[in-house]
Design an enzyme around this catalytic site. Structure first.
Site, PDB file in Angstrom:
ATOM      1  N   PRO A  89       0.824  -1.221   0.000  1.00 25.36           N
ATOM      2  CA  PRO A  89       0.000   0.000   0.000  1.00 25.36           C
ATOM      3  C   PRO A  89       0.860   1.275   0.000  1.00 25.36           C
ATOM      4  O   PRO A  89       0.379   2.340  -0.344  1.00 25.36           O
ATOM      5  CB  PRO A  89      -0.809  -0.093   1.298  1.00 25.36           C
ATOM      6  CG  PRO A  89      -0.672  -1.492   1.776  1.00 25.36           C
ATOM      7  CD  PRO A  89       0.578  -2.060   1.173  1.00 25.36           C
ATOM      8  N   GLU A 117       1.412  -7.770   8.296  1.00 22.05           N
ATOM      9  CA  GLU A 117       1.520  -6.314   8.446  1.00 22.05           C
ATOM     10  C   GLU A 117       2.578  -5.720   7.519  1.00 22.05           C
ATOM     11  O   GLU A 117       2.631  -4.511   7.343  1.00 22.05           O
ATOM     12  CB  GLU A 117       1.818  -5.950   9.898  1.00 22.05           C
ATOM     13  CG  GLU A 117       0.630  -6.175  10.819  1.00 22.05           C
ATOM     14  CD  GLU A 117      -0.657  -5.568  10.286  1.00 22.05           C
ATOM     15  OE1 GLU A 117      -0.701  -4.338  10.119  1.00 22.05           O
ATOM     16  OE2 GLU A 117      -1.616  -6.325  10.030  1.00 22.05           O
ATOM     17  N   ARG A 155      -0.829  -8.890 -21.338  1.00 27.67           N
ATOM     18  CA  ARG A 155      -1.667  -8.651 -22.511  1.00 27.67           C
ATOM     19  C   ARG A 155      -1.031  -7.660 -23.492  1.00 27.67           C
ATOM     20  O   ARG A 155      -1.504  -7.517 -24.614  1.00 27.67           O
ATOM     21  CB  ARG A 155      -3.056  -8.190 -22.100  1.00 27.67           C
ATOM     22  CG  ARG A 155      -3.055  -6.895 -21.331  1.00 27.67           C
ATOM     23  CD  ARG A 155      -4.447  -6.543 -20.865  1.00 27.67           C
ATOM     24  NE  ARG A 155      -5.339  -6.263 -21.982  1.00 27.67           N
ATOM     25  CZ  ARG A 155      -5.278  -5.167 -22.735  1.00 27.67           C
ATOM     26  NH1 ARG A 155      -4.353  -4.264 -22.480  1.00 27.67           N
ATOM     27  NH2 ARG A 155      -6.099  -4.983 -23.727  1.00 27.67           N
ATOM     28  N   ASP A 170      -6.574   0.814 -26.489  1.00 26.96           N
ATOM     29  CA  ASP A 170      -7.149   0.769 -25.152  1.00 26.96           C
ATOM     30  C   ASP A 170      -7.326   2.149 -24.545  1.00 26.96           C
ATOM     31  O   ASP A 170      -6.601   3.076 -24.838  1.00 26.96           O
ATOM     32  CB  ASP A 170      -6.231  -0.013 -24.204  1.00 26.96           C
ATOM     33  CG  ASP A 170      -6.181  -1.481 -24.544  1.00 26.96           C
ATOM     34  OD1 ASP A 170      -6.949  -1.897 -25.403  1.00 26.96           O
ATOM     35  OD2 ASP A 170      -5.362  -2.181 -23.934  1.00 26.96           O
TER      36      ASP A 170
HETATM   37  C1  9D3 Z   1      -4.861  -3.069   8.003  1.00 25.08           C
HETATM   38  C2  9D3 Z   1      -3.380  -3.100   7.993  1.00 25.08           C
HETATM   39  N1  9D3 Z   1      -2.857  -1.782   7.608  1.00 25.08           N
HETATM   40  C3  9D3 Z   1      -2.553  -1.026   8.832  1.00 25.08           C
HETATM   41  C4  9D3 Z   1      -2.357   0.429   8.566  1.00 25.08           C
HETATM   42  C5  9D3 Z   1      -1.651  -1.892   6.795  1.00 25.08           C
HETATM   43  C6  9D3 Z   1      -1.727  -2.868   5.695  1.00 25.08           C
HETATM   44  C7  9D3 Z   1      -0.809  -3.897   5.617  1.00 25.08           C
HETATM   45  C8  9D3 Z   1      -0.868  -4.809   4.577  1.00 25.08           C
HETATM   46  C9  9D3 Z   1      -2.684  -2.758   4.708  1.00 25.08           C
HETATM   47  C10 9D3 Z   1      -2.751  -3.683   3.657  1.00 25.08           C
HETATM   48  C11 9D3 Z   1      -1.847  -4.705   3.612  1.00 25.08           C
HETATM   49  C12 9D3 Z   1      -1.892  -5.689   2.500  1.00 25.08           C
HETATM   50  N2  9D3 Z   1      -1.949  -5.047   1.185  1.00 25.08           N
HETATM   51  C13 9D3 Z   1      -1.064  -5.270   0.222  1.00 25.08           C
HETATM   52  O1  9D3 Z   1      -0.160  -6.053   0.418  1.00 25.08           O
HETATM   53  C14 9D3 Z   1      -1.144  -4.537  -1.022  1.00 25.08           C
HETATM   54  C15 9D3 Z   1      -2.045  -3.513  -1.471  1.00 25.08           C
HETATM   55  C16 9D3 Z   1      -3.151  -2.872  -0.844  1.00 25.08           C
HETATM   56  O2  9D3 Z   1      -3.569  -3.168   0.282  1.00 25.08           O
HETATM   57  N3  9D3 Z   1      -3.788  -1.884  -1.535  1.00 25.08           N
HETATM   58  C17 9D3 Z   1      -3.424  -1.509  -2.787  1.00 25.08           C
HETATM   59  N4  9D3 Z   1      -2.401  -2.074  -3.405  1.00 25.08           N
HETATM   60  C18 9D3 Z   1      -1.726  -3.066  -2.744  1.00 25.08           C
HETATM   61  S1  9D3 Z   1      -0.419  -3.895  -3.355  1.00 25.08           S
HETATM   62  C19 9D3 Z   1      -0.229  -4.823  -2.011  1.00 25.08           C
END
Ligand code: 9D3
Length: 236
Positions: A89, A117, A155, A170
């Site tokens: 994220p 996490e 793709r 696209d």
């Molecule tokens: C609820 C946990 N969060 C606390 C602030 C942090 C968190 C850790 C791990 C939130 C999501 C994740 C898992 N997400 C991904 O590994 C992830 C992801 C995403 O959640 N949103 C958009 N793109 C991606 S790419 C990998």
């Protein structure tokens, strides 16, 4: 195109790789996808790959050493220019220009899927991956994001698409960032709803004009940002 996917859940990718157009590309030798099970790089008899966070708090953290060993072994399967992408994220937002760059990258790329996490920061410091997010919503791990990146890039590889259509047509590709126009097929009447007369006129110039107008109208209504934001690489 050579893609390696590092994940605790390689089995999640199997049906996706066999049931879609991607499976055909793999068969045809245009696409190589290596599924790398992170668990195999875990420590001890139980192949442990996670531990509790220093400082406390909920959840678990992927340990640095298994991740580092796994990425290093995977990098050795690629050419020297391989790109390493961490799905997280915290990453920059994945988009079509990024997909286009990956699809033509000679030495391929590694998709490292986070879970829990997150990953011990020292693995990130040592491996220096490019960090990628697929959008502003919370997933439970990187796997769904890796499938997004895999689909969007595969793709674009010549011969992967099932039809003759060029990916250049696209939405979001190149300078022409615009949403699609509406589509219609038989029957002519669906619960009292008809088909725009122009589409049945046989006047192809008129049809192209109508489609373009509807596409612009929708883009203005739903995604005005696409019409005002400068395309990627056009900022300066
Ligand atoms: C609820 C946990 N969060 C606390 C602030 C942090 C968190 C850790 C791990 C939130 C999501 C994740 C898992 N997400 C991904 O590994 C992830 C992801 C995403 O959640 N949103 C958009 N793109 C991606 S790419 C990998």
């Amino acid at each position: 195109m050579h893609v390696s996917i590092i994940t605790l859940f390689p089995e999640l990718f199997e049906p996706y790789l066999t049931a879609t157009v991607l499976g055909r590309a793999v068969q045809a030798g245009r696409l190589r996808v290596d599924l790398v099970p992170l668990r195999a790089y875990g420590e001890g008899r139980h192949q442990i790959i996670d531990d509790r966070p220093f400082g406390g708090g909920p959840g678990m953290v992927l340990m640095a050493e298994p991740v580092i060993r796994c990425v290093e072994a995977t990098r050795a399967e690629h050419g020297p220019g391989v790109r390493t992408l961490l799905l997280t994220p915290q990453g920059r937002r994945f988009d079509q220009p990024f997909a286009e760059a990956l699809a033509t990258h000679e030495d391929g790329f590694i998709l490292l899927c986070g879970r829990y996490e997150g990953i011990d920061e020292r693995a990130i410091e040592i491996l220096q991956p490019e960090e990628l997010s697929v959008g502003d919503y919370v997933l439970s791990g990187g796997e769904a994001g890796a499938m997004v990146v895999l689909d969007a890039t595969a793709r674009l590889v010549p011969g992967v698409l099932g039809d003759e259509r060029s990916p250049k047509e696209d939405s979001f590709s190149g300078a022409d960032r615009i949403l699609d126009h509406p589509h219609y097929t038989r029957p002519l009447d669906v619960r009292g709803l008809g088909v725009p007369e122009v589409l049945r006129s046989g006047n192809h110039a008129e049809i192209a004009r109508w489609r373009r107008a509807r596409a612009l109208e929708r883009t203005r209504a739903r995604r005005p940002d696409l019409l005002t934001d400068a395309p990627e690489g056009d900022q300066e």
